[in-house]
Design a protein around this motif. Sequence first.
Motif, PDB file in Angstrom:
ATOM      1  N   VAL A  88       0.867  -1.176   0.000  1.00  0.00           N
ATOM      2  CA  VAL A  88       0.000   0.000   0.000  1.00  0.00           C
ATOM      3  C   VAL A  88       0.905   1.228   0.000  1.00  0.00           C
ATOM      4  O   VAL A  88       1.873   1.293   0.766  1.00  0.00           O
ATOM      5  CB  VAL A  88      -0.904   0.018   1.246  1.00  0.00           C
ATOM      6  N   THR A  89       0.610   2.177  -0.874  1.00  0.00           N
ATOM      7  CA  THR A  89       1.374   3.422  -0.931  1.00  0.00           C
ATOM      8  C   THR A  89       0.420   4.593  -0.726  1.00  0.00           C
ATOM      9  O   THR A  89      -0.576   4.723  -1.449  1.00  0.00           O
ATOM     10  CB  THR A  89       2.099   3.579  -2.272  1.00  0.00           C
ATOM     11  N   ILE A  90       0.700   5.407   0.266  1.00  0.00           N
ATOM     12  CA  ILE A  90      -0.122   6.579   0.553  1.00  0.00           C
ATOM     13  C   ILE A  90       0.763   7.820   0.504  1.00  0.00           C
ATOM     14  O   ILE A  90       1.759   7.908   1.235  1.00  0.00           O
ATOM     15  CB  ILE A  90      -0.800   6.476   1.936  1.00  0.00           C
ATOM     16  N   ARG A  91       0.398   8.754  -0.338  1.00  0.00           N
ATOM     17  CA  ARG A  91       1.093  10.037  -0.406  1.00  0.00           C
ATOM     18  C   ARG A  91       0.365  10.991   0.533  1.00  0.00           C
ATOM     19  O   ARG A  91      -0.799  11.333   0.287  1.00  0.00           O
ATOM     20  CB  ARG A  91       1.118  10.577  -1.838  1.00  0.00           C
ATOM     21  N   ARG A  92       1.042  11.392   1.612  1.00  0.00           N
ATOM     22  CA  ARG A  92       0.354  12.184   2.620  1.00  0.00           C
ATOM     23  C   ARG A  92       1.290  13.137   3.340  1.00  0.00           C
ATOM     24  O   ARG A  92       2.511  12.978   3.299  1.00  0.00           O
ATOM     25  CB  ARG A  92      -0.377  11.277   3.626  1.00  0.00           C
ATOM     26  N   PHE A  93       0.697  14.130   4.039  1.00  0.00           N
ATOM     27  CA  PHE A  93       1.453  15.073   4.847  1.00  0.00           C
ATOM     28  C   PHE A  93       0.470  15.788   5.775  1.00  0.00           C
ATOM     29  O   PHE A  93      -0.753  15.665   5.641  1.00  0.00           O
ATOM     30  CB  PHE A  93       2.207  16.085   3.974  1.00  0.00           C
ATOM     31  N   LYS A  94       1.007  16.520   6.713  1.00  0.00           N
ATOM     32  CA  LYS A  94       0.161  17.285   7.631  1.00  0.00           C
ATOM     33  C   LYS A  94       0.505  18.762   7.512  1.00  0.00           C
ATOM     34  O   LYS A  94       1.655  19.140   7.232  1.00  0.00           O
ATOM     35  CB  LYS A  94       0.329  16.790   9.068  1.00  0.00           C
ATOM     36  N   THR A  95      -0.486  19.602   7.724  1.00  0.00           N
ATOM     37  CA  THR A  95      -0.267  21.044   7.772  1.00  0.00           C
ATOM     38  C   THR A  95      -0.675  21.530   9.157  1.00  0.00           C
ATOM     39  O   THR A  95      -1.764  21.222   9.634  1.00  0.00           O
ATOM     40  CB  THR A  95      -1.098  21.766   6.693  1.00  0.00           C
ATOM     41  N   GLY A  96       0.195  22.259   9.820  1.00  0.00           N
ATOM     42  CA  GLY A  96      -0.047  22.700  11.185  1.00  0.00           C
ATOM     43  C   GLY A  96       1.058  22.206  12.098  1.00  0.00           C
ATOM     44  O   GLY A  96       1.936  21.428  11.700  1.00  0.00           O
ATOM     45  N   ARG A  97       1.006  22.618  13.358  1.00  0.00           N
ATOM     46  CA  ARG A  97       2.086  22.301  14.295  1.00  0.00           C
ATOM     47  C   ARG A  97       1.885  20.974  15.020  1.00  0.00           C
ATOM     48  O   ARG A  97       2.846  20.334  15.428  1.00  0.00           O
ATOM     49  CB  ARG A  97       2.235  23.432  15.305  1.00  0.00           C
ATOM     50  N   ALA A 135       4.949  13.221   0.934  1.00  0.00           N
ATOM     51  CA  ALA A 135       5.875  12.109   0.687  1.00  0.00           C
ATOM     52  C   ALA A 135       5.085  10.811   0.684  1.00  0.00           C
ATOM     53  O   ALA A 135       3.975  10.727   1.231  1.00  0.00           O
ATOM     54  CB  ALA A 135       6.969  12.071   1.748  1.00  0.00           C
ATOM     55  N   ALA A 136       5.657   9.791   0.070  1.00  0.00           N
ATOM     56  CA  ALA A 136       4.996   8.494  -0.033  1.00  0.00           C
ATOM     57  C   ALA A 136       5.387   7.615   1.145  1.00  0.00           C
ATOM     58  O   ALA A 136       6.569   7.463   1.454  1.00  0.00           O
ATOM     59  CB  ALA A 136       5.368   7.813  -1.340  1.00  0.00           C
ATOM     60  N   ALA A 137       4.391   7.032   1.798  1.00  0.00           N
ATOM     61  CA  ALA A 137       4.611   6.011   2.829  1.00  0.00           C
ATOM     62  C   ALA A 137       4.213   4.674   2.231  1.00  0.00           C
ATOM     63  O   ALA A 137       3.103   4.532   1.686  1.00  0.00           O
ATOM     64  CB  ALA A 137       3.785   6.309   4.067  1.00  0.00           C
ATOM     65  N   SER A 180      -3.691  20.744  13.514  1.00  0.00           N
ATOM     66  CA  SER A 180      -3.180  20.381  12.194  1.00  0.00           C
ATOM     67  C   SER A 180      -4.294  19.764  11.354  1.00  0.00           C
ATOM     68  O   SER A 180      -5.376  19.444  11.858  1.00  0.00           O
ATOM     69  CB  SER A 180      -2.022  19.391  12.314  1.00  0.00           C
ATOM     70  N   VAL A 181      -3.984  19.569  10.073  1.00  0.00           N
ATOM     71  CA  VAL A 181      -4.894  18.922   9.123  1.00  0.00           C
ATOM     72  C   VAL A 181      -4.140  17.775   8.462  1.00  0.00           C
ATOM     73  O   VAL A 181      -2.976  17.922   8.081  1.00  0.00           O
ATOM     74  CB  VAL A 181      -5.392  19.917   8.053  1.00  0.00           C
ATOM     75  N   MET A 182      -4.793  16.620   8.339  1.00  0.00           N
ATOM     76  CA  MET A 182      -4.232  15.490   7.595  1.00  0.00           C
ATOM     77  C   MET A 182      -4.599  15.650   6.123  1.00  0.00           C
ATOM     78  O   MET A 182      -5.760  15.945   5.799  1.00  0.00           O
ATOM     79  CB  MET A 182      -4.807  14.173   8.103  1.00  0.00           C
ATOM     80  N   ASN A 183      -3.626  15.431   5.246  1.00  0.00           N
ATOM     81  CA  ASN A 183      -3.848  15.550   3.802  1.00  0.00           C
ATOM     82  C   ASN A 183      -3.382  14.278   3.103  1.00  0.00           C
ATOM     83  O   ASN A 183      -2.233  13.844   3.296  1.00  0.00           O
ATOM     84  CB  ASN A 183      -3.061  16.732   3.235  1.00  0.00           C
ATOM     85  N   ILE A 184      -4.256  13.678   2.303  1.00  0.00           N
ATOM     86  CA  ILE A 184      -3.901  12.498   1.504  1.00  0.00           C
ATOM     87  C   ILE A 184      -4.105  12.847   0.041  1.00  0.00           C
ATOM     88  O   ILE A 184      -5.198  13.245  -0.379  1.00  0.00           O
ATOM     89  CB  ILE A 184      -4.760  11.281   1.885  1.00  0.00           C
ATOM     90  N   ASP A 185      -3.029  12.717  -0.741  1.00  0.00           N
ATOM     91  CA  ASP A 185      -3.077  13.050  -2.161  1.00  0.00           C
ATOM     92  C   ASP A 185      -3.463  11.842  -3.011  1.00  0.00           C
ATOM     93  O   ASP A 185      -4.277  11.944  -3.920  1.00  0.00           O
ATOM     94  CB  ASP A 185      -1.717  13.600  -2.609  1.00  0.00           C
ATOM     95  N   GLN A 186      -2.845  10.698  -2.711  1.00  0.00           N
ATOM     96  CA  GLN A 186      -3.085   9.496  -3.512  1.00  0.00           C
ATOM     97  C   GLN A 186      -2.919   8.265  -2.644  1.00  0.00           C
ATOM     98  O   GLN A 186      -2.060   8.230  -1.753  1.00  0.00           O
ATOM     99  CB  GLN A 186      -2.121   9.425  -4.700  1.00  0.00           C
TER     100      GLN A 186
END
Length: 273
Positions: A88-97, A135-137, A180-186
């Motif tokens: 499984v590949t998830i492209r994700r990041f968080k915005t916020g502290r 980044a991809a996890a 913060s906010v969780m963001n998933i691109d793909q």
Amino acid sequence: MNQLVLCFVCSILCHVSYGQTYTQTRTSTNLYMAKPSFWPNATWQKVQYDDNVYMTSIKSNLGTSYFTSFTAFNFSLPSNAVINNVSVTIRRFKTGRANVIDRQLSLLWPSPDGSYSEGNAPNLAKTTYWPAAEAAAIYTFSPSGIGTDGNPYNITVAKVNSPLFGFVCEFGFVRGGSASVMNIDQATMSVNYSLPTASNLRVEPLQESVRVSASERGTYNLYIRNVNGQLLQRAILKDPSNRTILLNNRCKGVCIITVEGVHTRKTIKMFVR
């Protein structure tokens, strides 16, 4: 021409059937959320591509995303495939502290009666915080092993090809700092598998030659070496069917004869006087 005396012909040293390796990569066409309000703009279309269109969470610094399942990947593995791994590949990041961390990431497959998704694959949640830049996890699962409840699991072709096959995940905010906010691109799944090769490769010693036959069409390489590995003779064979190769006068003593195709290799040992 050498006089060939078959004082002995040893058993086959190596006869390996090599299967081609393939990978299918798919994206989910069905997204289910235990708490939709946590992902206010989530749809499966938003995680189809690496295109900066994000599935985003609420803004928080405490709590968990509750389980979210991605299924209906529409895999189409051949029935005789041998599964090597599932990732499984998830492209994700968080915005916020506030930091974000995985709580769970595991696989789903059909229940015994095929009516719903269940799973017992290991939880491969990562212990590192989500990055601030996309980044991809990658989470890679073995096709069999011991699952989360201590019982064995086995990923079969039938499970992979089912619309109920997929993965389940939960992510959490870590207390501290502003929200913060969780963001998933793909989000994608990949299945790496091999196909067995039906090839009947034969290498037979004769009086002054070697006969090669193969049921699988293609180009084969024949090598004749001495026990020290020195190459004495080589031939390229196209679609061999009872093809006879005469031995040259360098082939004396114990010779090791190897024939290699794309998917197969066979080696015999013989004595030449």
